[in-house]
Motif scaffolding. Structure first.
Motif, short mmCIF file in Angstrom:
data_model
loop_
_atom_site.label_atom_id
_atom_site.label_comp_id
_atom_site.label_asym_id
_atom_site.label_seq_id
_atom_site.Cartn_x
_atom_site.Cartn_y
_atom_site.Cartn_z
N ARG A 19 43.79 35.17 33.93
CA ARG A 19 42.69 36.14 33.80
C ARG A 19 41.35 35.47 34.14
N LEU A 20 41.17 34.24 33.63
CA LEU A 20 39.93 33.52 33.89
C LEU A 20 39.77 33.24 35.39
N LEU A 21 40.85 32.77 36.01
CA LEU A 21 40.76 32.46 37.44
C LEU A 21 40.46 33.70 38.27
N ASP A 22 41.06 34.82 37.89
CA ASP A 22 40.77 36.07 38.61
C ASP A 22 39.30 36.41 38.53
N GLN A 23 38.71 36.23 37.33
CA GLN A 23 37.29 36.52 37.15
C GLN A 23 36.42 35.58 37.98
N LEU A 24 36.77 34.29 37.93
CA LEU A 24 35.94 33.30 38.62
C LEU A 24 36.07 33.42 40.13
N LYS A 25 37.31 33.70 40.62
CA LYS A 25 37.52 33.81 42.07
C LYS A 25 36.73 34.96 42.68
N SER A 26 36.58 36.03 41.91
CA SER A 26 35.84 37.19 42.43
C SER A 26 34.34 36.93 42.48
N ARG A 27 33.91 35.83 41.82
CA ARG A 27 32.47 35.59 41.71
C ARG A 27 32.03 34.32 42.43
N TYR A 28 32.92 33.29 42.43
CA TYR A 28 32.52 31.98 42.96
C TYR A 28 33.58 31.44 43.92
N ARG A 29 33.11 30.49 44.74
CA ARG A 29 34.05 29.71 45.53
C ARG A 29 34.71 28.69 44.59
N LEU A 30 36.05 28.63 44.65
CA LEU A 30 36.79 27.87 43.64
C LEU A 30 37.82 26.97 44.32
N GLU A 31 37.97 25.75 43.80
CA GLU A 31 39.01 24.83 44.27
C GLU A 31 39.76 24.29 43.07
N ILE A 32 41.08 24.54 43.00
CA ILE A 32 41.90 24.04 41.89
C ILE A 32 42.27 22.59 42.18
N VAL A 33 41.93 21.70 41.29
CA VAL A 33 42.23 20.28 41.45
C VAL A 33 43.56 19.94 40.77
N GLU A 34 43.79 20.51 39.59
CA GLU A 34 44.99 20.17 38.83
C GLU A 34 45.29 21.27 37.82
N TYR A 35 46.58 21.59 37.69
CA TYR A 35 47.02 22.57 36.68
C TYR A 35 48.29 22.02 36.05
N ASP A 36 48.24 21.76 34.75
CA ASP A 36 49.36 21.10 34.07
C ASP A 36 49.74 21.89 32.83
N LYS A 37 51.03 22.21 32.71
CA LYS A 37 51.53 22.95 31.55
C LYS A 37 52.32 22.05 30.59
N THR A 38 52.40 20.75 30.89
CA THR A 38 53.21 19.85 30.06
C THR A 38 52.43 19.21 28.93
#
Length: 495
Positions: free
Chosen positions: A126-145
């Motif tokens: 949900r957060l990424l959807d909000q931010l992507k619609s407003r800003y240029r975004l680059e994901i560096v790392e996403y960890d679920k462990t």
């Protein structure tokens, strides 16, 4: 608790209000700046009110929600209020900022780098959807462990690492385990130890066990012909104590079982040595209650013989039972921890040795006799140096001394086995519950071996000292030297 002035006082005020007595408190910003451990004595009704009030102000932790880690770069417009607006999205998502980095004089004047800890992956979406619609975004790392969570949520990260070792567990159990770990960290910190070394040592113990079973299992193996039809086998697993098997034409007797986590691997290994299924296994003799010596006993449906105090240690889940160290927080935690990580299996058919007789072997009373074919072993009652209830097995005639953990050829341990053993030594400060009695036991057992060597001199045979760890050895100039040949067994290879 929030990391702000007055938090500790506010909690203490609630505890005082309902007549609670604080028995222990521990907080260390070096470990986790937002977690405080209290142990409190109160009546059941007052305890309920204390927890209700703490929960009411958001202080009480009753669950350990898995956290996801997200690191990304966002490009903000150069205008007043831009950062304030961006942070509004972060706050509404319930995210905890672990890192934020921005400098308009730096190499990337438009780029803001942010690391977040969030409880639910759907909140991240949900957060990424909000931010992507407003800003240029680059994901560096996403960890679920949980591996990349920082120390602002140290205990959450630690709980996730424990879960990886033992599987999914109820939050109440994990919270109790965290409290116990925190307690020994507090104890060892008082002795000058680094708290992070404590937590690292606990995890290293579990990880070593988890990475040395199955296809990674191996062992050092020795074989000795005691008589023309009696053979002694010594199997040294990757971690913990040795497993001994005495084989006759009619039966097998096991002395110590190794860790429960290795049971399947040990069964496959002994099958490789011609004892498949162990259908002739008649009984198990346990020298003492440590998990690496009796933790697999519950996997067998044969009688298990032990000292009555060994049974009490298993029952109380405290290896210091019956010793001057009985109240030690370190000993009690270590017993619970190693039994958990090593999959301790309690035997159902337990028989205890009798009381001491008037017969002595050196300084040790004889409390029973084990007959295996033509081999007779006296059961000697120890002094309680390593653990209360540790016994030794001895045959002067056949030159056999099972010395448990009182005599060990440390020089024969591989670096991996020595490193693993050092974890226990660090966590309990000494693996012996009574160091002076442990010294007396060792001196007396060495004397017994020397006496046996002298009695066997004319036959050219030697007393085989079967220590609880390391190689079966003989004495050469009062030093332990491995006896016979050592073979290496590896899971998955053909013998």
């Amino acid at each position: 608790m929030p990391d702000e002035p007055g938090s500790l006082h506010r909690a203490a005020e609630i505890i005082k209000k309902y007549k609670g007595n604080i028995n222990r408190i521990q907080f260390d910003r070096r470990i986790d700046p937002g977690t405080v451990f209290y142990e409190v004595t109160a009546s059941e009704d007052d305890y309920r009110k204390i927890t209700e009030d703490l929960a009411g102000i958001g202080y009480l932790q009753t669950s350990l929600k898995s956290l996801d880690f997200l690191k990304f770069c966002v490009y903000l417009p150069h205008q007043p209020g831009a950062l304030h607006e961006f942070l509004g999205y972060i706050t509404s998502a319930g995210a905890n900022i672990a890192l934020i980095d921005f400098d308009d004089n730096g190499r990337h004047p438009d780029r803001l780098t942010v690391s977040l800890n969030l409880e639910q992956s759907r909140e991240i979406d949900r957060l990424l959807d909000q931010l992507k619609s407003r800003y240029r975004l680059e994901i560096v790392e996403y960890d679920k462990t949980g591996k990349h969570l920082d120390d602002t949520v140290f205990y959450v990260r630690y709980a996730q690492e424990v879960r990886e070792l033992i599987g999914e567990s109820e939050d109440a159990f994990l919270l109790s385990f965290l409290a116990d770990t925190n307690h020994i960290a507090q104890e060892l910190m008082d002795r000058g130890c680094n708290p992070h070394q404590v937590f690292d040592s606990v995890l290293a113990t579990g990880r070593t066990l988890n990475t040395t079973f199955g296809n990674n299992f191996y062992a050092s193996v020795q074989r000795f012909a005691i008589t023309s039809d009696i053979t002694l086998y010594c199997f040294q697993p990757p971690c913990g104590g040795s497993v001994f098997l005495i084989r006759t034409p009619k039966e097998l007797v096991m002395i110590d079982t190794g860790y429960g986590i290795y049971h399947t691997d040990v069964m496959a290994m002994v099958a490789r040595y011609g004892m498949g299924g162990m259908k002739n296994l008649s009984r198990i003799i346990v020298t003492h209650a440590d998990a690496d010596h009796c933790g697999a006993a519950g996997h067998f449906s044969v009688p298990v013989f032990m000292h009555k105090n060994t049974l009490e240690i298993i029952r109380t889940n405290n290896r210091a039972y019956g010793s001057r160290s009985q109240g030690s927080v370190l000993e009690e935690f270590y017993t619970k921890m190693i039994n958990l990580f090593s999959q301790f299996a309690i035997p159902s058919d337990i028989h205890c040795f009798s009381r001491p007789t008037s017969v002595m072997r050196g300084i040790f009373p004889v409390i029973g006799t084990v007959t295996i074919g033509g081999l007779e072993l006296d059961v000697l009652d120890g002094l309680g140096g390593h653990t209360c209830g540790q016994v030794f097995l001895y045959s002067k005639t056949h030159g056999l001394l099972f010395a448990a953990d009182s005599v060990i050829n440390f020089g024969s341990l591989t670096k991996e086995r020595a490193d693993y053993s050092s974890l226990a030594a660090f966590l309990v400060t000494s693996v012996n519950v009574d160091s002076e009695r442990a010294r007396q036991e060792r001196v007396a057992l060495i004397a017994l071996a020397e006496e046996t060597d002298r009695s066997l001199a004319s036959s050219g045979r030697r007393c085989l000292i079967c220590g609880g760890h390391g190689a079966v050895s003989v004495l050469e100039n009062r030093k332990l030297v491995p006896a016979g040949d050592l073979e290496r067994y590896e899971a998955g290879t053909k013998g």
